[in-house]
Design a protein around this motif. Structure first.
Motif, PDB file in Angstrom:
ATOM      1  N   PHE A  14      -6.566  -1.787  -3.586  1.00  0.00           N
ATOM      2  CA  PHE A  14      -6.725  -2.219  -2.196  1.00  0.00           C
ATOM      3  C   PHE A  14      -5.579  -1.592  -1.409  1.00  0.00           C
ATOM      4  O   PHE A  14      -4.423  -1.965  -1.580  1.00  0.00           O
ATOM      5  N   THR A  15      -5.893  -0.616  -0.588  1.00  0.00           N
ATOM      6  CA  THR A  15      -4.896   0.080   0.214  1.00  0.00           C
ATOM      7  C   THR A  15      -5.051  -0.372   1.655  1.00  0.00           C
ATOM      8  O   THR A  15      -6.159  -0.415   2.173  1.00  0.00           O
ATOM      9  N   HIS A  16      -3.929  -0.699   2.300  1.00  0.00           N
ATOM     10  CA  HIS A  16      -4.028  -1.248   3.648  1.00  0.00           C
ATOM     11  C   HIS A  16      -2.952  -0.713   4.578  1.00  0.00           C
ATOM     12  O   HIS A  16      -1.933  -0.186   4.136  1.00  0.00           O
ATOM     13  N   ILE A  17      -3.209  -0.872   5.863  1.00  0.00           N
ATOM     14  CA  ILE A  17      -2.248  -0.523   6.899  1.00  0.00           C
ATOM     15  C   ILE A  17      -1.392  -1.743   7.221  1.00  0.00           C
ATOM     16  O   ILE A  17      -0.201  -1.655   7.420  1.00  0.00           O
ATOM     17  N   GLY A  18      -2.027  -2.880   7.259  1.00  0.00           N
ATOM     18  CA  GLY A  18      -1.354  -4.149   7.520  1.00  0.00           C
ATOM     19  C   GLY A  18      -2.308  -5.275   7.169  1.00  0.00           C
ATOM     20  O   GLY A  18      -3.494  -5.209   7.493  1.00  0.00           O
ATOM     21  N   CYS A  45      -0.406   5.676   3.124  1.00  0.00           N
ATOM     22  CA  CYS A  45       0.617   6.649   3.508  1.00  0.00           C
ATOM     23  C   CYS A  45       0.668   6.776   5.033  1.00  0.00           C
ATOM     24  O   CYS A  45      -0.287   6.424   5.719  1.00  0.00           O
ATOM     25  N   PRO A  46       1.769   7.275   5.583  1.00  0.00           N
ATOM     26  CA  PRO A  46       1.918   7.387   7.040  1.00  0.00           C
ATOM     27  C   PRO A  46       0.801   8.181   7.724  1.00  0.00           C
ATOM     28  O   PRO A  46       0.404   7.869   8.840  1.00  0.00           O
ATOM     29  N   GLY A  53      -5.737   3.513  12.030  1.00  0.00           N
ATOM     30  CA  GLY A  53      -5.572   2.449  13.004  1.00  0.00           C
ATOM     31  C   GLY A  53      -5.083   1.153  12.384  1.00  0.00           C
ATOM     32  O   GLY A  53      -5.049   0.979  11.172  1.00  0.00           O
ATOM     33  N   LYS A  54      -4.718   0.274  13.261  1.00  0.00           N
ATOM     34  CA  LYS A  54      -4.149  -1.019  12.881  1.00  0.00           C
ATOM     35  C   LYS A  54      -5.134  -1.830  12.037  1.00  0.00           C
ATOM     36  O   LYS A  54      -6.306  -1.927  12.372  1.00  0.00           O
ATOM     37  N   GLU A  55      -4.633  -2.385  10.950  1.00  0.00           N
ATOM     38  CA  GLU A  55      -5.363  -3.292  10.063  1.00  0.00           C
ATOM     39  C   GLU A  55      -6.495  -2.644   9.273  1.00  0.00           C
ATOM     40  O   GLU A  55      -7.351  -3.323   8.733  1.00  0.00           O
TER      41      GLU A  55
END
Length: 64
Positions: A14-18, A45-46, A53-55
């Motif tokens: 599970f990879t996430h931004i936030g 990654c950045p 995008g967010k989330e």
């Protein structure tokens, strides 16, 4: 549904931004539905952060 129909899952990613309440609910559901399967949760990654995008999040899995 695709994962649930596959009985031979070796690992879940599970990879996430936030994390947010929705993504945390999905993580709980994955852990409940696949209790013996190792699960890796990590930040994207950045580059993905800048474009997704967010989330945003992604789910991947390996079959045995």
């Amino acid at each position: 549904m695709e994962m649930k129909s596959s009985a031979d899952i070796k690992q879940i990613g599970f990879t996430h931004i936030g994390l947010n309440p929705f993504s945390e609910k999905i993580i709980r559901s994955l852990k409940e539905n696949f209790p013996g399967v190792p699960m890796h949760i990590g930040y994207a990654c950045p580059t993905l952060m800048a474009h997704a995008g967010k989330e945003a999040f992604a789910i991947s899995y390996l079959k045995k």
